[in-house]
Design a protein around this motif. Structure first.
Motif, PDB file in Angstrom:
ATOM      1  N   SER A  33      67.737  80.846  37.279  1.00  9.28           N
ATOM      2  CA  SER A  33      66.858  81.218  36.166  1.00  9.28           C
ATOM      3  C   SER A  33      66.860  82.717  35.870  1.00  9.28           C
ATOM      4  N   ASP A  34      67.286  83.542  36.825  1.00  5.46           N
ATOM      5  CA  ASP A  34      67.317  84.996  36.601  1.00  5.46           C
ATOM      6  C   ASP A  34      68.610  85.459  35.925  1.00  5.46           C
ATOM      7  N   ASP A  35      69.561  84.555  35.760  1.00  4.16           N
ATOM      8  CA  ASP A  35      70.851  84.893  35.158  1.00  4.16           C
ATOM      9  C   ASP A  35      70.722  84.791  33.636  1.00  4.16           C
ATOM     10  N   THR A  36      70.500  85.904  32.973  1.00  5.51           N
ATOM     11  CA  THR A  36      70.229  85.888  31.533  1.00  5.51           C
ATOM     12  C   THR A  36      71.426  85.392  30.720  1.00  5.51           C
ATOM     13  N   GLU A  37      72.643  85.760  31.139  1.00  2.00           N
ATOM     14  CA  GLU A  37      73.823  85.306  30.407  1.00  2.00           C
ATOM     15  C   GLU A  37      73.958  83.787  30.495  1.00  2.00           C
ATOM     16  N   TRP A  38      73.772  83.265  31.693  1.00  2.00           N
ATOM     17  CA  TRP A  38      73.849  81.809  31.879  1.00  2.00           C
ATOM     18  C   TRP A  38      72.748  81.096  31.099  1.00  2.00           C
ATOM     19  N   ARG A  39      71.554  81.667  31.079  1.00  2.00           N
ATOM     20  CA  ARG A  39      70.446  81.056  30.337  1.00  2.00           C
ATOM     21  C   ARG A  39      70.758  81.002  28.847  1.00  2.00           C
ATOM     22  N   GLU A  41      73.760  80.755  27.553  1.00  2.00           N
ATOM     23  CA  GLU A  41      74.756  79.702  27.398  1.00  2.00           C
ATOM     24  C   GLU A  41      74.101  78.323  27.461  1.00  2.00           C
ATOM     25  N   LEU A  42      73.137  78.183  28.354  1.00  2.00           N
ATOM     26  CA  LEU A  42      72.428  76.910  28.485  1.00  2.00           C
ATOM     27  C   LEU A  42      71.637  76.599  27.224  1.00  2.00           C
ATOM     28  N   ALA A  43      70.947  77.593  26.679  1.00  2.00           N
ATOM     29  CA  ALA A  43      70.163  77.387  25.461  1.00  2.00           C
ATOM     30  C   ALA A  43      71.062  76.960  24.306  1.00  2.00           C
ATOM     31  N   ALA A  44      72.241  77.565  24.228  1.00  3.70           N
ATOM     32  CA  ALA A  44      73.181  77.211  23.162  1.00  3.70           C
ATOM     33  C   ALA A  44      73.668  75.770  23.340  1.00  3.70           C
ATOM     34  N   ALA A  45      73.905  75.376  24.597  1.00  4.08           N
ATOM     35  CA  ALA A  45      74.374  74.018  24.874  1.00  4.08           C
ATOM     36  C   ALA A  45      73.288  72.990  24.573  1.00  4.08           C
TER      37      ALA A  45
END
Length: 216
Positions: A33-39, A41-45
């Motif tokens: 949850s602290d990985d802003t880049e991954w978050r 990407e997840l929101a876009a998915a």
């Protein structure tokens, strides 16, 4: 209703989108949850604005907690959250555990049973582990009716879960209550047959139906 979904893989994402379209407050719990880049990407998915927090925060205030984590990691993750934080909640368990060689990680006792035994004050209901993630939220895409199973010791918890399944598009007549949490073994062991069927037909996009005997 607040629903805290633990796990952001295919299952967690599908269920988050399915229930976020209703009147529920859906939150995803992830160790990343602290990985802003991954978050991002997840929101876009997801295509939806579903909050992503750490697992412990995801269960705070949640009436239903969904375990969509890898089956071999579920109990350690839930233990890290703590029994007091899960007490009194309905825990909808979707996960099945596999070892590295493809065998079931719970051959004698289901993961659902282990979770219930480890957290006796939590109402565990096993369901949705007999179909692919995409069909969990799109039962109408099947050519005909399919059966979804529920296992759990608490009748009211199963009633709550049944309502959530109805909201995903599963009609009440498609839901089959197998009984107590010990019956979760059958649901989890079906995964081996599921993989065999998928290999035979070349697709994971199928359901199963319990066909009763003809009357008279």
């Amino acid at each position: 209703m607040k629903i805290g979904i633990l796990g952001t893989g295919n299952v967690g994402r599908a269920l988050a989108v399915g229930w976020a379209g209703g009147d529920h407050d859906v939150v995803l719990g992830s160790r990343r949850s602290d990985d802003t880049e991954w978050r991002a990407e997840l929101a876009a998915a997801l295509g939806k604005d579903v909050p992503v927090v750490d697992p412990s925060s995801a269960v705070v205030g949640a009436e239903v907690v969904v375990n969509a984590t890898p089956g071999t990691a579920s109990v350690p993750l839930l233990t890290g959250i703590g029994a007091p934080a899960l007490a009194g909640k309905v825990l909808l368990d979707v996960s099945v555990g596999f070892t590295e060689d493809g065998a079931l990680s719970h051959p004698g006792e289901s993961l659902g049973e282990e979770i219930q035994r480890t957290f006796p004050d939590t109402m565990v209901v096993k369901t949705l582990c007999t179909i692919d993630a995409r069909l969990m939220v799109a039962p109408g895409s099947l050519e005909g009716p399919s059966t979804i199973f529920l296992s759990g010791d608490d009748a009211e918890a199963k009633h709550t879960v049944a309502g959530l399944l109805n909201e995903l598009g599963w009609p009440t007549e498609s839901l089959l209550d197998l009984g107590g949490i010990t019956t979760a073994r059958g649901q989890e062991h079906y995964s081996l047959l599921f993989l065999g069927i998928a290999g035979a037909i070349g697709s994971y996009g199928f359901g199963i139906r319990v066909v009763p005997p003809a009357q008279g």
